[in-house]
Design an enzyme around this catalytic site. Structure first.
Site, PDB file in Angstrom:
ATOM      1  N   GLY A 101      46.957  34.500  33.268  1.00  0.00           N
ATOM      2  CA  GLY A 101      45.993  33.423  33.417  1.00  0.00           C
ATOM      3  C   GLY A 101      45.438  33.001  32.067  1.00  0.00           C
ATOM      4  N   ASN A 159      44.110  38.971  34.326  1.00  0.00           N
ATOM      5  CA  ASN A 159      43.017  38.014  34.490  1.00  0.00           C
ATOM      6  C   ASN A 159      43.293  36.971  35.570  1.00  0.00           C
ATOM      7  OD1 ASN A 159      40.705  36.214  33.613  1.00  0.00           O
ATOM      8  ND2 ASN A 159      42.421  34.944  32.936  1.00  0.00           N
ATOM      9  N   TYR A 185      37.526  37.351  48.710  1.00  0.00           N
ATOM     10  CA  TYR A 185      37.469  37.645  47.271  1.00  0.00           C
ATOM     11  C   TYR A 185      37.005  39.075  47.039  1.00  0.00           C
ATOM     12  CZ  TYR A 185      36.459  36.586  42.309  1.00  0.00           C
ATOM     13  OH  TYR A 185      36.438  36.559  40.941  1.00  0.00           O
ATOM     14  N   ALA A 204      37.045  41.580  49.115  1.00  0.00           N
ATOM     15  CA  ALA A 204      38.013  42.538  49.649  1.00  0.00           C
ATOM     16  C   ALA A 204      39.143  42.774  48.653  1.00  0.00           C
ATOM     17  CB  ALA A 204      38.577  42.038  50.974  1.00  0.00           C
TER      18      ALA A 204
END
Length: 253
Positions: free
Chosen positions: A14, A92, A158, A160
């Site tokens: 990312g 990331n 998110y 989880a």
């Protein structure tokens, strides 16, 4: 003390994104060569590579789907051929989606968060850690989130995924620590970034009031910690979940 990463190679997944760009620039400013991963934004990655090369380091853009094993292995071969084997990997990248309640969240979002957090971390370790083991050292740095501790309404998919990521990184830290490889997590709060600047909205004001330092941090604050963890100064720090939230969340013993 100065952070000197000269001669080190970092791979940031990312890397073409808003937080990834700042991490890549900061690592390069400390002398690291940088492999910039991107999924779709080839133009942004190419522009960043040119910027990093202007700092006097080697840089290379590499495309991959971090949720797909064959794609991650192809990225490993690409980076190895272009720059060598990374000393530092920064996990990331994550899939973005619209947040809503657990009862309303599409099941596909839970799957996407698992694949782009937990599976992403596993695939990166399998692709890049073996070379670190051979060299006898390395750094695995993963971006988590304060949401993993908050577990607030609408954060279900998110949180989880990121809580699962926390588990796998702790296990990995124990498994590869004997090879002098550190594994740490950086957990940002709601940060000010190039794509999400500060404003006077009620939501931002309310968030800042809840932060002990009474403000939002910046993506540079996150990049600073990542760079520290990548350095020799952090050689005896491993298995940690470190919040960069101004105290908004506080991991406890």
């Amino acid at each position: 003390m100065n952070i000197d990463l000269t001669g080190r190679l970092a791979l940031v997944t990312g890397g073409s994104g808003q937080l990834g760009r700042v991490m890549c620039r900061t690592l390069a400013a400390c002398g690291a060569d940088v492999a910039v991963h991107y999924h779709r934004n080839a133009a942004q990655a190419a522009a960043l590579v040119a910027e990093l090369r202007a700092l006097g380091v080697r840089a290379h853009a590499v495309q991959a789907d971090v949720t797909d094993e064959a794609s991650v292995l192809a990225m490993q071969r690409d980076v190895h051929a272009a720059l060598g084997d990374p000393d530092i990997i920064v996990n990331n990248a994550v899939i973005q989606y619209t947040w809503t309640t657990v009862l309303e969240q599409p099941l596909a979002d839970f799957d996407s968060q698992y694949r782009s957090t937990v599976l992403h971390g596993v695939l990166m370790a399998r692709a890049f850690v073996p070379a670190m083991i051979t060299r006898g050292g390395g750094r695995v740095i993963t971006i988590n989130t304060e949401c993993a501790m908050q577990t607030a309404p609408t954060q279900g998919a998110y949180a989880a995924g990121k809580r699962g990521l926390d588990g796998i990184m702790r296990v990995l830290a124990r498994e590869i620590g004997p090879h002098s490889i550190t594994v740490n997590q950086v957990a940002p709060g709601w940060m000010i970034s190039e794509d999400h600047p500060a404003d006077d909205s009620d939501a931002q004001a309310a968030y800042a009031r809840g932060v002990p330092l009474r403000r939002r941090g910046t993506d540079q604050d996150v990049a600073n910690l990542v760079t520290f963890l990548a350095s020799d100064l952090a050689a005896f720090i491993s298995g940690q979940f470190i919040s960069v939230s101004g105290g908004n969340v506080m991991p406890t013993i």
